[in-house]
Design a protein around this motif. Structure first.
Motif, short mmCIF file in Angstrom:
data_model
loop_
_atom_site.label_atom_id
_atom_site.label_comp_id
_atom_site.label_asym_id
_atom_site.label_seq_id
_atom_site.Cartn_x
_atom_site.Cartn_y
_atom_site.Cartn_z
N PHE A 1 41.61 41.38 40.57
CA PHE A 1 40.28 41.57 41.17
C PHE A 1 39.81 43.02 41.02
O PHE A 1 38.62 43.28 40.85
N TYR B 1 36.42 44.42 39.64
CA TYR B 1 35.62 45.19 40.58
C TYR B 1 35.30 46.57 40.02
O TYR B 1 34.17 47.05 40.10
N TRP C 1 36.31 41.85 32.34
CA TRP C 1 36.69 40.44 32.33
C TRP C 1 37.81 40.19 31.34
O TRP C 1 38.66 39.33 31.56
N ALA D 1 35.68 37.92 48.26
CA ALA D 1 35.46 36.53 48.65
C ALA D 1 36.74 35.72 48.51
O ALA D 1 37.13 34.96 49.42
N MET D 2 37.40 35.87 47.39
CA MET D 2 38.63 35.10 47.17
C MET D 2 39.71 35.48 48.18
O MET D 2 40.40 34.63 48.74
N LEU E 1 28.57 39.84 40.73
CA LEU E 1 29.69 38.90 40.80
C LEU E 1 31.04 39.60 40.72
O LEU E 1 31.95 39.33 41.51
N SER E 2 31.15 40.53 39.77
CA SER E 2 32.45 41.17 39.57
C SER E 2 32.89 41.89 40.83
O SER E 2 34.08 42.07 41.06
N TRP F 1 31.91 41.02 44.12
CA TRP F 1 32.14 40.23 45.34
C TRP F 1 33.19 39.16 45.17
O TRP F 1 33.72 38.63 46.14
N ILE F 2 33.56 38.89 43.91
CA ILE F 2 34.51 37.78 43.75
C ILE F 2 35.86 38.10 44.40
O ILE F 2 36.48 37.25 45.05
#
Lengths: 503, 772
Positions: free
Chosen positions: B91, B95, B28, B454-455, B447-448, B450-451
């Motif tokens: 991403f 990921y 992050w 998804a985006m 989250l890391s 699928w974000i």
């Protein structure tokens, strides 16, 4: 007149003598050995500054005007070669503190190392063709003993081939000098440069140039004269392999550059075309030789041959860009190649072997060593932003500029094969798994900077890797002085005037 | 921009230490770096959209005829690529943190991926030809590290090397091409070159320049037959595949050709080569995708197909094709990035990527399933997604081709049918249908992980529905940059019922049909032939090349470096004979006017005696002792010659040295085992011929040299100066200790060191023996 010119010859002599006097004391040997290198480096730096600021420096020994005595000449090429030799001398001396055993120390390792450098430095500085022969002899005897010191069967076999072939080279050299003297009546190189064009039989001068090509070609390990090198360079302790692999062949290259820019420029269309062919074959045969081996040091040794080809290529073009590239290549290659040898020594300490098939796990357990290897290996393969990139770029650009397309394409392909050879080491010794059998107990347990003083070997490697990076990222200064050197070579009149006075 | 690139490299190198600070949260934190770069680039967008360009230059090396600038050029094309690289990069960093969570190599991954990102960004924004190459090589290097990430597996190492060598050779060819182009125009900055297209196209070296640059682009962008390294590189962890092989590295070749289009394009050769390779690649790989069941392999080949499509568009060289290129590149990055990341998530959570072993995951992984569905729909070109917009315009461009439009559109449709089927396979098989027992108990990715998908999937929807958001802001400047002149167009989802739409419907129907018969089709004979012909043979070709090179190398080394000193020496002497002899005869010619008038009978007798006795001994002597005696005879004979010429002191020295040498050598040889005669008669004859030839050549050379006038000015000077200046009566002595004292010092050292050597060799052996 610049008295400093004698220092790079005298300092190693004094240091070697001192070291011999304290032969019994290992501690004194080491202190003298390393301090001597520091003093040598300092003297070279002073000299370098003089040449950079004031141009070519000359010393008439015994105050006999040239061409009657022996002249020492320091031009930019000499200075660069001296500089790299002094740097490598210091690096090797420090590395030797750990690498060289007490036994070899007792039997004169440090004095021999300094005498070797004395011969090397003398070769770079002398302005007299017979005196060059003498320095070659000094170098040969010192290197022969360094190779043989230890008396293992391998070493003696290698050393024997080394000395026999090199003696043949000396014989040819001497014969060539005799013929030159017969044609011109002089031995001073500046004087020779002046008198050779006046020789009626131009073809005979060209013929003599071939004698020098073969003689120096043996020293430089070009195709098809290189046999002694792969036969001997992998046998002695790593510190010795490193200084030989880095420095010694380059003295041959230096001599070739010197005579084929200063003395033998009568028939460039002929001589330099031969040089181009030699360059191409040397590159290809050398790199294939490296590809066919599976022993760390043998790969490196054979590969030296290949890289000599690039330097000869730059020389063969006979343009400022080509010569600049050749000189830069020499300097870069000494750094990268020596460093790879030094790394092979560390790897051997950790894994107990040089055989790639029995090596592995270095990347996993010693990532820092892996980084050091990467820097050196990719520099050798000419990757940016490392020193080798500029070497490759200048030589390739020089080749395309003179439309030597086939040779340039060869050089490019050989670059890829270089990468292949280096990756062969990387993929097994570094990326491969730790072998199941035969790995020393301490592998993975001792740290590079932990107990056991391994750091003494690592720090010099770091220093050289740092130089490779520095030269790569900030290439301008070194490229500039290489250009100065190249331009001096292309205008021999400056050299001649510096030695013989205004004509 | 230099600061941005430098910052990326700097932080990349510090990543292992940053990891120590933030541990699990590092992803992050580090993602802020690509995000920041993305925002920075985005801030230039309005400026670029107005038709401006940005150049920044710093001299790296600056010399008269050798300078390299670290210069950067931002226009529509580089901006679009830059946004893709940094956007998806953001991403990927997140990921990767999730995917490799817990791996000991995670810090090294962060370093490598960020280094790669910096290099890739460098490629697309560099202005100087040489700096493009610099960054290009860096992408090869960093991708090597990334592909070989799981380096303990043989397969990874092999694939990494394959990628490095294939893209490496292309890169080097490209360097030569770029340099030649620089020489041809005198321009080393892309921004300046863009106006020199006519000069390059009319230059005599146009074809070599083009071929060399194409070699770089085709290897990097995996065009057939160089495409094999890309599917092999799928051994890398999925974050790497998702980044390198969908969005970035493989597009470097596309970028390069798009960049060079205004300079090198618009010729028939260009159209045939670029378009032809592109067309072949897209057809071959689209159907190859259907012969695999591994999600990543399917995606890999569909990527190769997309790269082929991009090349084909560049080759078409029409205005419409340039627009299609921009739109297609952008849409591909979004859906392919998302699909790769989802494939990795499936692998990570369910333990396999083989679609035959997966099914019904949508209940367990709803977000991933949704993202995958949207992305796959976009890839299949179904409205209202951005992929549909892209496919429409690609079809439109194909129909407008100036050469063979029917062929092109047919191939494009056939290939896209396969892609529709592939899209269906990668999403329907794993996520829909009945649930299948998987190696790991599957659950939704963190989250890391699928974000990103998804985006990206969301963006495919947004840009599909609202294409005006990016058409004039991003697509138009990019297309104009490739075209080389301002363009005007707008994108829309709905074009009315026209030929491209009908073709789209046809493609879709065909794709669904192929999907339904996929299982039998995959196992069918034609498919197997297709696979072995186009996927296996290029790999075999690579292997054959490498092995061929290795066996050539082995053979050469066995022949040349055979360990026999006698062979080495004879090769060297023969070389010397040829080089010197040929030069002598061809350049100088034989000089034969010796005068024997002043040669005395004694000299004759001595010379002949020396040569003859030596010859006899060497030819017939079999023991070392006789050979030493032979050498001794030569030495003593020389001493006599000195004596005849009045050099008594030289003769004395010679006699002493010779006596000592012979005695010493004999003493040593007594202890050496007897010489075994290993040389056959043939080798003895051969050696004899070589020896005689060498002797004759040396003699002839001496005759030639002595035929020239000799200037004895130095000897005369020594004779004159010896006493008055050097205070010595013996000239030889003065030469030795004064005129040429340095030589003497050197030789003294040689003797001293030789003594040291003898001592060391004898003592050390003895020491070694007692140790044992």
């Amino acid at each position: 007149m610049n008295g400093f010119l004698v220092f790079p010859i005298i300092i190693p002599l004094i240091v070697a003598t001192l070291a011999l006097l304290f032969r019994k004391s290992s501690v004194m040997q080491r202190w003298i050995g390393v301090t001597g290198m520091v003093i040598l480096l300092a003297s070279v730096i002073v000299l370098f500054r003089d040449v950079y600021v004031d141009g070519i420096q000359v010393l008439q020994l015994g105050d006999w005007d040239a061409p009657f005595g022996i002249t020492l000449v320091g031009d930019m090429l000499s200075m660069l070669m001296l500089g790299i030799s002094a740097v490598m001398g210091l690096i090797i001396a420090v590395y030797s503190l750990y690498d060289i055993d007490k036994e070899r120390e007792r039997f004169g390792y440090y004095p021999l190392l300094h005498i070797l450098l004395m011969g090397v430095n003398g070769s770079f500085l002398t302005g007299d063709i017979f005196n060059l022969y003498v320095w070659f002899e000094v170098m040969l005897i010192a290197s022969f003993i360094l190779l043989a010191l230890g008396n293992s069967k391998n070493q003696l076999q290698g050393a024997l081939k080394y000395v026999i072939i090199n003696l043949f080279s000396s014989l040819l050299f001497l014969f060539g000098v005799a013929l030159l003297y017969g044609m011109t009546g002089t031995l001073n190189m500046a004087d020779l440069a002046q008198r050779l064009p006046e020789v009626e039989n131009v073809g005979l001068v060209t013929t003599v140039s071939m004698i020098f090509l073969v003689s120096f070609g043996i020293k430089a390990a070009i195709f098809p004269l290189f046999f002694w090198l792969p036969a001997s360079y992998h046998t002695p302790p790593v510190a010795i392999s490193a200084i030989f692999g880095g420095l010694l062949t380059k003295v041959g290259v230096y001599a070739l550059i010197r005579v084929f820019t200063l003395l033998f420029t009568q028939d460039i269309g002929y001589t330099h075309t031969i040089l181009m062919w030699v360059a191409g074959f040397t590159m290809v045969i050398g790199v294939l030789g490296a590809a066919s081996h599976y022993e760390f040091r043998k790969i490196l040794s054979f590969h030296i041959v290949s890289q000599i080809g690039y330097m000869i290529m730059g020389l063969a073009f006979n343009t400022a860009l080509g010569l600049m590239g050749a000189i830069f290549y020499v300097l870069h290659n000494i750094l990268a190649k020596s460093n790879l040898f030094l790394i092979s020594g560390i790897a051997q300490r950790l894994l107990g072997t040089f055989e790639l098939k029995q090596m592995g796990g270095l990347y996993k357990h010693y990532p820092f060593l892996a980084v050091l290897f990467m820097i050196s290996a990719f520099a050798l393969a000419g990757f940016p932003p490392l020193s080798g990139f500029w070497a490759k770029l200048t030589v390739v650009k020089a080749g395309l500029a003179v439309e030597a397309y086939v040779l340039t394409a060869t050089a490019i392909l050989v670059g890829l094969l270089t990468l292949f050879s280096m990756m062969k080491i990387w993929l097994t010794a570094f990326w491969g798994t730790v072998p199941e059998k035969g790995v020393p107990e301490h592998f993975g347990k001792i740290a590079l900077f932990g107990a056991g003083n391994l750091y003494i070997m690592v720090v010099p490697v770091m220093a050289v890797a740092g130089l490779i990076l520095l030269v790569g990222l900030y290439a301008q200064p070194l490229l500039e002085v290489c250009l100065i050197a190249a331009e001096q070579l292309l205008n021999p009149s400056v050299y001649i005037e510096a030695v013989l006075g205004p004509q | 921009m230099l600061i941005m690139v430098a910052l990326i490299f700097g932080i990349a190198l510090m990543a292992p230490w940053i990891f120590k600070l933030f541990r699990e949260k590092t992803g992050w934190v580090l993602a802020l770096l690509p995000l920041g770069s993305f925002v920075y680039l985005l801030s230039w967008m309005p400026h670029i959209a107005d038709g401006n360009t940005v150049t920044q230059s710093t001299a790296w090396v600056n010399m008269d005829f050798f300078s390299v600038n670290l210069s950067f050029y931002l226009d529509g094309l580089s901006l679009m690529f830059g946004l893709i690289i940094t956007g998806i990069g953001t991403f990927i960093v997140l990921y990767g943190g999730g995917y490799l969570s817990g791996s000991a190599y995670l810090p090294r991954f962060y370093s490598a991926i960020l280094l790669f990102m910096g290099s890739m960004l460098g490629v697309v924004i560099a202005d100087n030809l040489i700096s493009i190459f610099v960054f290009w090589e860096l992408t090869s290097f960093t991708s090597f590290l990334l592909i070989g990430f799981t380096h303990e597996q043989e397969n990874s190492r092999r694939s990494a090397l394959m990628a490095l060598l294939v893209t490496g050779i292309g890169g080097l060819a490209m360097l030569a091409g770029l340099i030649l182009m620089g020489f041809a125009t005198g321009q080393w900055e892309v921004s300046a070159l863009l106006n020199e297209g006519d000069i390059v196209r009319e230059h005599g070296l146009y074809l070599p320049i083009l071929l060399l640059i194409l070699a770089g682009a085709f290897t990097k962008s995996a065009q057939f037959p160089f495409s094999f390294w890309l599917p092999a590189a799928m051994v890398a962890p999925t974050p790497v595949s998702a980044y390198l092989h969908s969005a970035t590295m493989v597009k470097a070749g596309v970028y390069l050709l798009a960049r060079m289009h205004p300079v090198l394009g618009f010729t028939e050769t260009w159209m045939l080569l670029v378009g032809g390779f592109g067309l072949a690649t897209l057809l071959i790989s689209a159907w190859l995708a259907l012969s695999y069941t591994d999600m990543k392999q399917i995606l890999a080949y569909s990527t190769v197909m997309s790269l082929g499509t991009m090349m084909m568009l560049i080759g078409l060289g029409t205005e419409l094709a340039m627009q299609a290129l921009a739109v297609y590149v952008f849409s591909h990055a979004m859906y392919k990035g998302a699909l790769f990341m989802v494939a990795g998530a499936v692998d990570h959570e369910a333990g396999t990527r083989d679609v035959l072993k997966l099914g019904g995951l949508r209940a367990l992984m709803p977000i991933s399933a949704a993202a995958a569905a949207v992305a796959a729909l976009s890839m299949a070109g179904i409205p209202p997604l951005f992929g549909f917009v892209a496919k429409e315009i690609v079809y439109e461009a194909s129909l407008g081709a100036t050469l063979w439009p029917v062929l092109i559109i047919t191939v494009a449709v056939i290939a896209n049918i396969a892609i529709v089927a592939a899209s269906a396979i990668v999403v329907l098989r794993p996520f829909f249908g009945t649930a299948v027992e998987t190696p790991k108990k599957a659950h939704e990715a963190p989250l890391s992980m699928w974000i990103g998908p998804a985006m990206l999937a969301a963006l495919s929807v947004v840009f599909g529905v609202l294409p005006f958001l990016i058409d004039s802001a991003l697509m138009l400047p990019a297309a104009a940059a490739v075209w080389g002149a301002p363009l005007d167009f707008y994108l829309s989802l709905w074009h009315g019922i026209n030929l491209p739409l009908i073709l789209s419907i046809l493609t879709l129907a065909g794709g669904i049909l192929v999907y339904r018969v996929w299982d039998p089709l995959r196992e069918s004979a034609p498919m197997k032939v297709w696979q072995s012909g186009f996927a296996d043979y290029p790999v075999r070709g690579y292997d054959a090349t490498v092995n061929g090179m290795l066996s050539l190398a082995g053979w050469q080394t066995r022949v040349l470096q055979n360990g026999l000193i006698s062979n080495y020496l004879s090769t060297i002497i023969i070389t010397a004979l040829i080089a010197v002899g040929y030069t002598f005869l061809s350049r100088s010619g034989l000089v034969w006017n010796p005068s024997f008038a002043d040669v005395t009978i004694y000299e004759w007798a001595l010379s002949i005696g020396i040569v003859a006795s030596l010859g006899i001994i060497l030819a017939f002597g079999h023991s070392r002792l006789t050979m030493i005696v032979g050498a001794g005879i030569v030495g003593f004979g020389l001493a006599l010659i000195y004596l005849i010429h009045g050099a008594a002191d030289l003769a004395m020295t010679q006699v002493l040295v010779e006596t000592l040498t012979v005695i010493l050598v004999v003493l040593v040889l007594i202890h050496v085992p007897k010489l075994k005669e290993v040389r056959s008669t043939t080798t003895r004859v051969r050696d004899g011929v070589i020896a005689v030839a060498a002797g004759v050549l040396m003699t002839l050379l001496i005759f030639a040299v002595t035929a020239l006038p000799f200037d004895a000015f130095i000897s005369e000077f020594y004779a004159e100066a010896s006493y008055p200046l050097a205070h010595g009566r013996n000239i030889v002595n003065v030469i030795l200790v004064d005129f040429r004292a340095l030589d003497t010092m050197g030789e003294v050292i040689v003797v001293a060191i030789a003594g040291l050597a003898v001592y060391a060799l004898i003592k050390m052996t003895r020491h070694g023996a007692t140790q044992k």
